[in-house]
Design an enzyme around this catalytic site. Structure first.
Site, PDB file in Angstrom:
ATOM      1  N   SER A 154       0.829  -1.198   0.000  1.00 60.40           N
ATOM      2  CA  SER A 154       0.000   0.000   0.000  1.00 60.40           C
ATOM      3  C   SER A 154       0.872   1.260   0.000  1.00 60.40           C
ATOM      4  O   SER A 154       1.643   1.484  -0.932  1.00 60.40           O
ATOM      5  CB  SER A 154      -0.958  -0.050   1.194  1.00 60.40           C
ATOM      6  OG  SER A 154      -1.970   0.925   1.091  1.00 60.40           O
ATOM      7  N   ASP A 249     -10.045  -3.692  -5.032  1.00 57.89           N
ATOM      8  CA  ASP A 249      -9.203  -2.736  -4.313  1.00 57.89           C
ATOM      9  C   ASP A 249      -9.211  -1.423  -5.075  1.00 57.89           C
ATOM     10  O   ASP A 249      -8.946  -1.413  -6.290  1.00 57.89           O
ATOM     11  CB  ASP A 249      -7.777  -3.288  -4.218  1.00 57.89           C
ATOM     12  CG  ASP A 249      -6.802  -2.367  -3.485  1.00 57.89           C
ATOM     13  OD1 ASP A 249      -7.233  -1.310  -2.985  1.00 57.89           O
ATOM     14  OD2 ASP A 249      -5.620  -2.736  -3.418  1.00 57.89           O
ATOM     15  N   HIS A 279      -8.037  -5.077  -0.658  1.00 59.01           N
ATOM     16  CA  HIS A 279      -6.786  -4.434  -0.272  1.00 59.01           C
ATOM     17  C   HIS A 279      -6.196  -5.066   0.997  1.00 59.01           C
ATOM     18  O   HIS A 279      -6.910  -5.346   1.957  1.00 59.01           O
ATOM     19  CB  HIS A 279      -7.040  -2.948  -0.020  1.00 59.01           C
ATOM     20  CG  HIS A 279      -5.809  -2.159   0.207  1.00 59.01           C
ATOM     21  ND1 HIS A 279      -4.994  -1.734  -0.823  1.00 59.01           N
ATOM     22  CD2 HIS A 279      -5.216  -1.712   1.354  1.00 59.01           C
ATOM     23  CE1 HIS A 279      -3.973  -1.065  -0.321  1.00 59.01           C
ATOM     24  NE2 HIS A 279      -4.071  -1.044   0.994  1.00 59.01           N
TER      25      HIS A 279
END
Length: 315
Positions: A154, A249, A279
């Site tokens: 991320s 996501d 995610h």
């Protein structure tokens, strides 16, 4: 593909429990949320050491995971996720243990400065300083300075990609591989994945807007390639990459667009989308079968890149 049944169950439970989106919380409250609540039980690692290394503003806390093997070993510099606002060394602990043991490599997990107390470019300055320190002090760690990788999930994937750009721009070529899980690569919210997965799948588009707003000192910083790696003018001379994305996501298209840019520049890159996933699924290896598969995929790619070993089949 439909949402994976394991994910569906988790999301339904979160809805029943009234788990609030992070962007509706204060920064302090958001930091109390466990980002890896369904992580597997932590694996034993031969040696784990917390230490502090010199940074551009202050000492940077890092956690060093060393498997029992003959030195020197390859080394992976890892950056945790959390939107540059939340997350810490503990959030990535289980994954770093898995990477250290699976890839037979030292892992240095970096606790970079967080926003909004420290806005862009503080996090990337820490991330880059840590990678350079690892390369320059490899012998101290029992690591091989010629086999350094960077990785992250991320916001950590954002930092890992930016570190490779920064190193290349400084004329340094010590980074041999980049591992990007669900990376944020562009300060923009107009992709298909941002629209289709805006809410209902854990990470929301509104939360990503909140993260970026906390991270950037001013909006124009979002157009800096070290914040939005997708906007780099040149993708040549970057290290090979594995980019792992999830179907449901908001950041899916960020990662896949970045992989496409690398490929167009002639960089060896593998892009793998995990259908039915959301995610951060690779952090939830205690609950998601495909999370375990993604970690094994990463381990195989790291072994190939850093040890020259053929990839193992994922179970």
């Amino acid at each position: 593909m439909p949402l994976n049944p394991q994910v569906q169950t988790v999301l339904e439970n979160m809805k029943k429990q009234g788990v609030p989106p992070l962007h509706t919380l204060s920064v302090e409250s958001a930091r109390t949320i466990n980002l890896s609540s369904m992580a597997a039980q932590p694996e034993g690692v031969w040696k784990i050491e917390n230490r502090a290394i010199p940074g551009p503003a202050d000492f940077i806390p890092v956690r060093v995971y060393t498997p029992q093997s003959k030195a020197p070993l390859p080394v992976i510099v890892y950056y945790h996720g959390g939107g540059w606002v939340v997350g810490n060394l503990d959030a990535a602990d289980v994954l770093c243990r898995q990477l250290a043991n699976g890839a037979n490599s030292i892992v240095v997990s970096v606790d970079y400065r967080l926003a909004p107390e420290h806005r862009f470019p503080a996090a990337i300055e820490d991330a880059y300083a840590a990678a350079v320190w690892v390369a320059e002090n490899a012998a101290l760690l029992g690591a091989d300075p010629d086999r350094v990788a960077v990785g992250g999930d991320s916001a950590g994937g954002n930092l890992a990609a930016a570190v490779t750009l920064m190193a290349r721009d400084q004329g340094l070529s010590f980074i041999k591989f980049q591992l990007l899980f669900n990376p944020a690569t562009h300060y923009s919210f107009d992709t298909e994945s941002y629209r289709d997965n805006a809410e209902g799948y854990g990470l929301t588009t509104d939360t990503m807007r909140w993260f970026w707003n906390q991270y950037l000192a001013e909006e124009q910083d979002g157009w800096n390639p070290y914040a939005s790696a997708l906007l780099a003018a040149d993708f040549s001379s970057l290290p090979p990459a594995l980019v792992i994305t999830a179907e449901f996501d908001p950041l899916r298209d960020d990662g896949e667009a970045y992989a496409a840019k690398l490929k167009a520049a002639g960089i060896p890159v593998e892009a793998k989308r995990y259908d039915g996933m959301v995610h951060g699924f690779m952090l939830q290896t205690g609950g998601y079968d495909q999370g375990r598969q993604a970690v094994q995929h990463a381990v195989s790619a790291l072994r190939k890149a850093l040890h020259g070993q053929g990839q193992r089949r994922s179970k």
